[in-house]
Structure formats: structure tokens, C-alpha cells
Design a protein around this motif. Structure first.
Motif, PDB file in Angstrom:
ATOM      1  N   HIS A 103     -60.174 -61.092 -79.408  1.00  0.00           N
ATOM      2  CA  HIS A 103     -59.873 -59.655 -79.349  1.00  0.00           C
ATOM      3  C   HIS A 103     -61.097 -58.848 -79.745  1.00  0.00           C
ATOM      4  O   HIS A 103     -61.581 -58.952 -80.873  1.00  0.00           O
ATOM      5  CB  HIS A 103     -58.709 -59.312 -80.279  1.00  0.00           C
ATOM      6  CG  HIS A 103     -58.262 -57.889 -80.174  1.00  0.00           C
ATOM      7  ND1 HIS A 103     -57.621 -57.388 -79.059  1.00  0.00           N
ATOM      8  CD2 HIS A 103     -58.373 -56.839 -81.035  1.00  0.00           C
ATOM      9  CE1 HIS A 103     -57.346 -56.099 -79.238  1.00  0.00           C
ATOM     10  NE2 HIS A 103     -57.799 -55.743 -80.427  1.00  0.00           N
TER      11      HIS A 103
ATOM     12  N   HIS B  39     -63.436 -54.930 -78.643  1.00  0.00           N
ATOM     13  CA  HIS B  39     -63.611 -53.714 -77.825  1.00  0.00           C
ATOM     14  C   HIS B  39     -65.109 -53.437 -77.823  1.00  0.00           C
ATOM     15  O   HIS B  39     -65.628 -52.796 -78.744  1.00  0.00           O
ATOM     16  CB  HIS B  39     -62.863 -52.520 -78.427  1.00  0.00           C
ATOM     17  CG  HIS B  39     -61.427 -52.790 -78.757  1.00  0.00           C
ATOM     18  ND1 HIS B  39     -60.444 -52.912 -77.804  1.00  0.00           N
ATOM     19  CD2 HIS B  39     -60.814 -52.986 -79.954  1.00  0.00           C
ATOM     20  CE1 HIS B  39     -59.283 -53.154 -78.383  1.00  0.00           C
ATOM     21  NE2 HIS B  39     -59.474 -53.206 -79.689  1.00  0.00           N
TER      22      HIS B  39
ATOM     23  N   HIS C 181     -52.049 -54.803 -78.274  1.00  0.00           N
ATOM     24  CA  HIS C 181     -51.977 -54.683 -79.731  1.00  0.00           C
ATOM     25  C   HIS C 181     -50.513 -54.692 -80.149  1.00  0.00           C
ATOM     26  O   HIS C 181     -49.692 -54.034 -79.507  1.00  0.00           O
ATOM     27  CB  HIS C 181     -52.577 -53.351 -80.197  1.00  0.00           C
ATOM     28  CG  HIS C 181     -54.048 -53.203 -79.969  1.00  0.00           C
ATOM     29  ND1 HIS C 181     -54.567 -52.583 -78.861  1.00  0.00           N
ATOM     30  CD2 HIS C 181     -55.109 -53.572 -80.722  1.00  0.00           C
ATOM     31  CE1 HIS C 181     -55.899 -52.566 -78.947  1.00  0.00           C
ATOM     32  NE2 HIS C 181     -56.261 -53.157 -80.065  1.00  0.00           N
TER      33      HIS C 181
ATOM     34  N   HIS D  70     -53.530 -58.691 -83.670  1.00  0.00           N
ATOM     35  CA  HIS D  70     -53.195 -58.356 -85.058  1.00  0.00           C
ATOM     36  C   HIS D  70     -51.958 -59.079 -85.565  1.00  0.00           C
ATOM     37  O   HIS D  70     -52.070 -59.956 -86.412  1.00  0.00           O
ATOM     38  CB  HIS D  70     -53.082 -56.842 -85.276  1.00  0.00           C
ATOM     39  CG  HIS D  70     -54.351 -56.134 -84.966  1.00  0.00           C
ATOM     40  ND1 HIS D  70     -55.514 -56.349 -85.674  1.00  0.00           N
ATOM     41  CD2 HIS D  70     -54.677 -55.243 -83.988  1.00  0.00           C
ATOM     42  CE1 HIS D  70     -56.491 -55.617 -85.164  1.00  0.00           C
ATOM     43  NE2 HIS D  70     -56.007 -54.946 -84.137  1.00  0.00           N
TER      44      HIS D  70
ATOM     45  N   ASP E 218     -62.317 -57.703 -83.238  1.00  0.00           N
ATOM     46  CA  ASP E 218     -61.849 -56.347 -82.973  1.00  0.00           C
ATOM     47  C   ASP E 218     -63.106 -55.498 -82.729  1.00  0.00           C
ATOM     48  O   ASP E 218     -64.209 -56.002 -82.762  1.00  0.00           O
ATOM     49  CB  ASP E 218     -60.984 -55.816 -84.117  1.00  0.00           C
ATOM     50  CG  ASP E 218     -59.962 -54.774 -83.631  1.00  0.00           C
ATOM     51  OD1 ASP E 218     -59.979 -54.430 -82.439  1.00  0.00           O
ATOM     52  OD2 ASP E 218     -59.154 -54.317 -84.455  1.00  0.00           O
TER      53      ASP E 218
HETATM   54 ZN    ZN Z   1     -58.104 -53.809 -81.120  1.00  0.00          ZN
END
Ligand code: ZN
Length: 430
Positions: free
Chosen positions: A52, A54, A215, A252, A303
Motif C-alpha cells: 500500500h 501513494h 482503505h 490499514h 502508505d
Molecule cells: Zn493509504
């Protein structure tokens, strides 16, 4: 093709690669024609898997540092809305290179922000992965609830359902090869998308054999939002929409209760555990030991760098161990070998792959050589790697091809790319 043998590693000994695959591990007898590379005293692992990320968020490091998730999002959405395609490409190149230097050979990039509907941001990210040499799980993210519909993001960064589905099909047709670039269908979160988008996304993904990602259960606020809007907890909302299944992994998963963990285990849905981001945003402790005990696939995620502040994966192993022990108040809640498993085979399981994440004959030759000359006094090499001082890789191979040599990403001026990215990031705030 010539067999390449990494010889003399402290762990796990020798590693031989040929034709893009690992062919032998341990004590590998020499064969005529072998190419031998000495890695005496180094630690060798499978390439780490980041479930995960971004990549675009590199451009907003060090902002909203005292905020929780919703405050952080509402601060940053208007800034992210200024991103253009060249920014996304620049951030992806630097982000993937930094991940590679931290041992990550496979990254899942969840990009859900499409300013002014220009979906070439996905092409830019895929091109960056090909340039840097990492494997990419290109999660085509989306949002269709803008501020005027009660969502958090400004209206001009969200898309409508038909545009999202048409673009997801285009991106799949252009990029999905099932190995180096794997497209995933990934609406952003229950609080930024409509139930129709979740339902239609699942139908499209299943019609093409793609996995699903979003998410979920990140904060108590999200839980309250779901209860207010749907009268149900986040996992129940998604379950009703066909989203709790073995072809899904959630980012998460901090706030799953016992019954929800049992439900995830029953179907084999995975969790991308992002311990540094959860700590930075005060989201809570992911119940990693309970998830693992129930048999839920769990991987690690950096993340975005805007909520992690570092773009490195090796460091998440130690953070995962610390978070699990603090959350459970048990010193054996997560051991170093468990943390390495999360970062490799556990992550591969989340992504639905059995061809990466292990150093075993037949697996793809995604291999990382870690310098370990400062760790010779630590009895167990895995304990040393997970608990020891942060480090960068010495060499990295993807499909048996070198992508990092002596700590340098091949074919890339990373310093110049960082300088360019810094200039672009400052523009966003001007
Ligand atoms: Zn995220």
C-alpha cells in the motif's frame, strides 16, 4: 542463459538465479560457466513487497504534522488537486527508486486522485516503474463523492462513475500483464465513494480477473461515519457490496473486532498493515497478532510519504514489530522472522501472488543483498536486519536482472530527480 550465483552470504548462504528464476539456495556447488558474485557476510532476502503506497504524496512531506486522518486529508486535498501528470511521473520515479533502495522490488501504488479527469496519471506511474525497474501493482483508485455530495475532496479531483469505469478498462487494456505491471481496481475508501462505485468496480474487476483494494477500518472517525451513513460498521458495509472475499485486500484494518477478523479469515481477504502511517496519524494499533493467528494474509505498506514521512519499506518491519508488541502488551506478539514474513510472503499473498516473496527454487528472482558488516555481533541475521540500524541495499535483482548495483539505481540520476521533485513540490505550496 548464464547462471548467476551470489556466493557467501551470511544468510541464507548461496543463491543461484537463471532465466529470471531462483534455481538454488543454500550451498550451491559450482558449475562450469557460472557467473559468481561474492557477497561474503551480507544478508540476502527475497525482494520486499509493499502492499500500500501513494507515490504522489511524496510532494507533501512534512505538512499537517499535527493532524488526524480527516484533518490531514482536508489540509492536503486542495494541494494535491494542483498536481499535473509530470508531477505524478516525477514523484513516482523518485518514490520507486527510494523504495528499491530500501529493498522493495514490488510496490502497490494506490492512486485515487485524478485532477480534471486526466487519467494519464496512471500511464505516468506505469512508465516510471518500467524506467526504475520495480514490479508495480497499479491500483486504479477513484473517488466520486466530492464536497458538494458531502465528501471531503474538492469536486474537481473526483470523477463520475462512467468515466471511472471506462478509464479503468483503458488502463487495464494498456498495462496489465499479470507480472511486471498488474492492474488492481481500487476505489479510495467508504467515505469518499458511493456504494454504486464499489459495486460496479467489483463487477468489472471480477469480469477481468483483477484484484480489489481499498482503505478500510483505518480510524474511529471512519467507523462513526459508516455507522451514521449506513447504520453499519465499515466491514459490514463492504460485505453487503460483495467486497469481503479472497480477491480483496484492505489498507490499514486497524479497527477490526474479533468477529470481523474471523470473517476476513473465512474468505481469505488480506490486510496491508501500515504501522508508521498509523502511528503518525494516531489511528490506533492494528491487531496484527490476532489477524495472523486467525490466518488472515497480512502484508506491510509504507502508505504515502505524506503520512509516513519516509518512503522506505525495510524500516516498516521494525515498526510493525514495535506496534504489535505495544498494542498487545506482549513481548512475543511479533518476532523479527514474522516481520520479515509480513514484508515478503505475507505481502505477496495480499497481492494474490505465489511467484514472489520467497527465496525458493522456482520463484521469480527478485533478490536483495543487504550490507551487514556492522551486524556481525548480532547472533541471528534476521533479528539483525529487522531490529538493527536502518540500511540501504547493496544490490537488487528483479527477474534476475540487476536494478541496483553497489547502492546505485541503474540508469537513473537519482540526485537530479530528487532536486527536480523538490522544485515541483515547492510550486504546489506557492
Ligand atoms: Zn493509504
Amino acid at each position: 542463459m548464464t547462471r548467476l550465483v551470489l556466493r557467501g552470504a551470511r544468510h541464507p548462504g548461496d543463491v543461484a538465479m537463471q532465466d529470471g528464476r531462483i534455481v538454488a539456495v543454500g550451498e550451491v556447488p559450482e558449475e562450469p560457466g557460472d557467473e559468481v558474485r561474492r557477497v561474503d557476510g551480507d544478508i540476502v532476502t527475497a525482494g520486499l513487497v509493499n502492499t500500500h503506497h501513494h507515490l504522489y504524496q511524496w510532494m507533501t512531506r512534512g505538512r499537517a504534522v499535527g493532524c488526524d486522518l480527516f484533518g490531514w486529508l482536508t489540509t492536503l486535498y486542495p494541494v494535491w488537486a494542483k498536481l499535473d501528470v509530470a508531477d505524478v511521473h516525477a514523484a513516482a520515479r523518485v518514490g520507486l527508486a527510494e523504495l528499491l533502495l530500501s529493498g522493495c522490488t514490488t510496490a502497490a501504488d494506490h492512486h485515487y486522485l485524478v485532477p480534471h479527469g486526466d487519467d494519464s496519471v496512471f500511464d505516468a506511474t506505469a512508465e516510471a516503474a518500467l524506467e526504475v525497474g520495480t514490479r508495480l501493482h497499479l491500483a486504479r483508485g477513484s473517488m466520486d463523492l466530492g464536497a458538494s455530495d458531502g465528501g471531503l475532496p474538492p469536486d474537481h479531483v473526483v470523477e463520475d462513475l462512467d468515466a471511472i469505469l471506462a478509464s479503468t478498462e483503458r488502463v487495464t487494456d494498456r498495462w496489465h500483464d499479470g507480472s511486471r505491471i498488474v492492474v488492481t481496481v481500487a476505489p479510495c475508501s467508504p467515505f469518499s465513494v458511493s456504494p454504486e462505485l464499489l459495486r460496479e468496480s467489483a463487477a468489472f474487476a471480477r469480469s477481468r480477473g483483477l484484484r480489489l483494494h481499498t482503505h478500510l477500518a483505518e480510524t474511529r472517525e471512519e467507523e462513526a461515519d459508516c455507522l451514521a451513513r449506513f447504520g453499519k460498521r465499515p466491514l459490514a458495509v463492504l460485505d453487503e457490496l460483495g467486497w469481503v472475499a479472497g480477491d480483496v485486500w484492505f489498507a490499514h484494518g486497524v479497527h477490526f473486532d474479533d468477529a470481523e477478523i474471523a470473517r476476513l479469515a473465512e474468505v481469505g481477504a488480506g490486510v496491508a498493515h501500515c504501522p508508521s502511517s498509523n502511528a503518525r496519524l494516531a489511528a490506533g494499533f492494528c491487531r496484527t497478532p490476532q489477524l495472523l493467528a486467525a490466518g488472515v494474509p497480512v502484508g506491510l505498506g509504507v502508505d504515502g510519504v505524506a503520512s509516513n514521512e519516509q518512503g522506505t519499506l525495510v524500516t516498516e518491519m521494525r515498526q510493525a514489530l514495535f506496534s504489535a508488541r505495544q498494542g498487545a502488551e506482549r513481548p512475543d506478539a511479533l518476532m523479527p522472522a514474522d516481520a520479515l514474513h509480513l514484508a515478503t510472503a505475507g505481502g505477496a499473498a495480499c497481492l494474490g501472488r505465489d511467484d514472489i516473496g520467497t527465496l525458493s527454487p522456482g520463484a521469480r528472482a527478485d533478490v536483495v543483498v543487504w550490507p551487514a558488516d556492522d551486524l556481525t555481533d548480532v547472533p541471528d541475521p534476521v533479528d539483525a536486519l529487522v531490529l538493527g540500524p536502518d540500511r540501504r541495499v547493496r544490490h537488487v535483482y528483479v527477474d534476475g536482472q540487476p536494478v541496483v548495483e553497489d547502492g546505485q539505481v541503474l540508469g537513473m540520476d537519482l540526485h537530479a530527480a530528487r532536486v527536480d521533485l523538490g522544485r515541483r513540490a515547492r510550486r504546489l505550496w506557492s
